[in-house]
Enzyme design. Sequence first.
Site, PDB file in Angstrom:
ATOM      1  NE  ARG A 114      -3.914   0.578   1.935  1.00 12.75           N
ATOM      2  CZ  ARG A 114      -5.144   0.719   2.411  1.00 12.75           C
ATOM      3  NH1 ARG A 114      -5.379   1.540   3.412  1.00 12.75           N
ATOM      4  NH2 ARG A 114      -6.165   0.051   1.901  1.00 12.75           N
ATOM      5  CG  HIS A 141      -8.498   0.127  -2.868  1.00 14.75           C
ATOM      6  ND1 HIS A 141      -7.736  -0.979  -2.505  1.00 14.75           N
ATOM      7  CD2 HIS A 141      -9.157   0.513  -1.727  1.00 14.75           C
ATOM      8  CE1 HIS A 141      -7.922  -1.225  -1.221  1.00 14.75           C
ATOM      9  NE2 HIS A 141      -8.767  -0.335  -0.739  1.00 14.75           N
ATOM     10  CD  GLN A 144     -13.030  -1.510  -0.952  1.00 15.00           C
ATOM     11  OE1 GLN A 144     -12.252  -1.412  -0.024  1.00 15.00           O
ATOM     12  NE2 GLN A 144     -14.259  -1.959  -0.791  1.00 15.00           N
ATOM     13  CG  ASP A 235     -13.548   6.573  -1.131  1.00 17.89           C
ATOM     14  OD1 ASP A 235     -13.483   6.470   0.113  1.00 17.89           O
ATOM     15  OD2 ASP A 235     -12.530   6.519  -1.862  1.00 17.89           O
ATOM     16  CB  CYS A 275     -14.219   1.495  -0.089  1.00 19.95           C
ATOM     17  SG  CYS A 275     -13.771   3.231   0.009  1.00 19.95           S
ATOM     18  NE  ARG A 303     -10.770  -5.165   0.381  1.00 21.60           N
ATOM     19  CZ  ARG A 303      -9.940  -4.191   0.810  1.00 21.60           C
ATOM     20  NH1 ARG A 303     -10.422  -3.138   1.432  1.00 21.60           N
ATOM     21  NH2 ARG A 303      -8.634  -4.248   0.585  1.00 21.60           N
TER      22      ARG A 303
HETATM   23  N1   CP Z   1     -11.393   0.032   2.377  1.00 25.45           N
HETATM   24  C1   CP Z   1     -10.116  -0.047   2.812  1.00 25.45           C
HETATM   25  O1   CP Z   1      -9.168  -0.323   2.055  1.00 25.45           O
HETATM   26  O2   CP Z   1      -9.982   0.168   4.148  1.00 25.45           O
HETATM   27  P1   CP Z   1      -8.606   0.333   4.928  1.00 25.45           P
HETATM   28  O3   CP Z   1      -7.994   1.631   4.508  1.00 25.45           O
HETATM   29  O4   CP Z   1      -9.008   0.303   6.366  1.00 25.45           O
HETATM   30  O5   CP Z   1      -7.711  -0.828   4.567  1.00 25.45           O
HETATM   31  N1  NVA Z   2      -9.931   6.790  -1.512  1.00 29.14           N
HETATM   32  C1  NVA Z   2      -9.575   6.398  -0.165  1.00 29.14           C
HETATM   33  C2  NVA Z   2      -9.857   4.931   0.017  1.00 29.14           C
HETATM   34  C3  NVA Z   2      -9.535   4.381   1.385  1.00 29.14           C
HETATM   35  C4  NVA Z   2      -9.781   2.932   1.479  1.00 29.14           C
HETATM   36  C5  NVA Z   2      -8.113   6.704   0.092  1.00 29.14           C
HETATM   37  O1  NVA Z   2      -7.295   6.481  -0.808  1.00 29.14           O
HETATM   38  O2  NVA Z   2      -7.795   7.211   1.174  1.00 29.14           O
END
Ligand code: CP
Ligand code: NVA
Length: 318
Positions: A114, A141, A144, A235, A275, A303
């Site tokens: 990540r 993502h 997701q 989101d 999400c 997930r």
């Molecule tokens: N939706 C999602 O990826 O959540 P986190 O940021 O908690 O992993």
């Molecule tokens: N768009 C958000 C998604 C978090 C799961 C981010 O990137 O922070």
Amino acid sequence: MVFNAHGVAAILSTIKGGDFLSSSDLTSEQISALFELASQLKKGERRIDLGNRTLGLIFTKSSTRTRVSFQVAMARLGGQIVDLNPQNTQLGRGEVLQDTARVLSRFCDALAVRTYEQNEILDYANWASIPVINALTDLEHPCQALADFFTMKEAFGRIKGHTLAYVGDGNNVANSLMICGGLLGVNVRVASPKGFEPLPEVVEKARKLSVDGAKIVLTNDPIESVKGADAVYTDVWASMGQEKEKELREKAFKKFCLDKKLFSEASPNAIVLHCLPAHRGEEISNEVMESESSRIFDQAENRLHVQQALLAALLGGL
Ligand code: CP
Ligand code: NVA
């Protein structure tokens, strides 16, 4: 698509040893086979033991769902994770990625990364000799999106020809939804304020990959996008890394809150998706989040199941 166990294993054997960096890394058929396996795993009809494999987690941004779902998925597959938080490894002190990726490939069986730049994850995939999974970048993502369409499939059975409306920022989540939705024959409508639309090259990619006449439509009007939709998704307005733009974005997105009034434009059986994490009262009202139409917590649970299926396939455990 209807599969027998042999069909699922044969299709998923084609992704063994590969990377999952973008929603476009899987074909419609591979996604459908993953969904079949995820469904079997979720119902307890299938158990897979990978035999003590190790997934390394390199997370430069915060995470609850992704981190925990990968950890539990590996435990259920008879394996484990190693937490490679850059603050506690030499990565945080400047050890270069090409050395780190090669060393970790000698210890681990896969990496979930990540980070901010998509290019960084491409570099990991380039230097690592083990599968690399995108656990969220600024661009995409993809894990997701798999859980999102799996959740839609659970709700409706067949999703080809259905419509998902995404109301909000044209961000990583929107990008993966457009690509994955198009691949599955789902129409994806994205409503964002002017200046916050998804990148044109991602829209073009999603349109090119779309099957069965699925349409990827952009608009600046939330009502137009939600009208008659089967799933309505939102989101956060400011993603991780955009904290400084919070106030500016709050102003720009004021008319983009998924509240009861906006949701009433959707199809009568429509479901609500997010999400998470959510900011109640900003991109979604508390009422909509807690409504009977919400599948948000099933979506979060899913997930685990789709990532367990993905790991089993990438690590060749079928
Ligand atoms: N939706 C999602 O990826 O959540 P986190 O940021 O908690 O992993
Ligand atoms: N768009 C958000 C998604 C978090 C799961 C981010 O990137 O922070």
